[in-house]
Design a protein around this motif. Sequence first.
Motif: not given
Length: 279
Positions: A10-14, A36-39, A43-48
């Motif tokens: 999450x920190x990388x995406x943030x 809100x981004x963390x929540x 619910x976001x699919x991690x491809x790996x």
Amino acid sequence: MKLYDFDGMFDEKLSDYIAKNAGKYREEEWENIIPKLYQKFGDTVIKSIGKTPRGFYAGMTDDDLVRSLKAHIRENVPVSEFLCDEIERRNLTESLLPMLNGTPSEREYAMNIIGADERAIKTYMQILVSTDDGDLKDRCADFIKEKADLVTDEALVNYKNGVEKELMCEIMSRSVVRNQQIFDILLKEFRCDAENIPMHASYLAAYGDERALPYLLDKIDEEGISFIEYQELKFAIEALGGEYKRERDFSSDPYYQLIKGKSPEAVDLFAEILNPKKV
């Protein structure tokens, strides 16, 4: 068991998101946006992985969830909120109880999830009387006070044996079921401990037995009490349904002057209490 650092992901995406939106939001706005981004990330699919962070833990058995928590702590892999939320959602207190007697980190996570669950109260009492960590004692006491009736027998024994007497009084004062022994102890401490009148008055107020009123009224009427003692006594009296109307003059009391902002000397005194000079 495969461990994933979802918080690190999450920190990388943030970081990328913040870089792309630099200057778009004020600092206080980011404070609202990031949770809100963390929540949403949960619910976001991690491809790996092929699953969302929440879905990853939702697919685990109860035992695997607890083993995963322990492994994260042991391997120093950040524990995500999603893992803790799933454990809490399933109400796995029984499985977490052994962690209360584990490493400090295990105990910290277990306490955060378990809270004041009644199944943990007796264990909290055992920790309270066996640890030398003052902060841990206080934290255990805070949980115990929410369910004090579950350990009044232990509190009475500890008090009589001189074990953490002050904390035992505080815990007993939160019991709901009336007990003559507890009332007698709280009243005795109030009458005999002249150095801690406000504290013991607050215990009587919390216990809620109106029989304490005459003793509180006698004490508040004494000429030698301080303004701080007066305030706590008055609060206790009113909490028990009583009333004290006599006008009192505390103009020479340094704490009264401090509160009313009338005395530089009182401010100096208060500063000295908060920041004592080193000798």
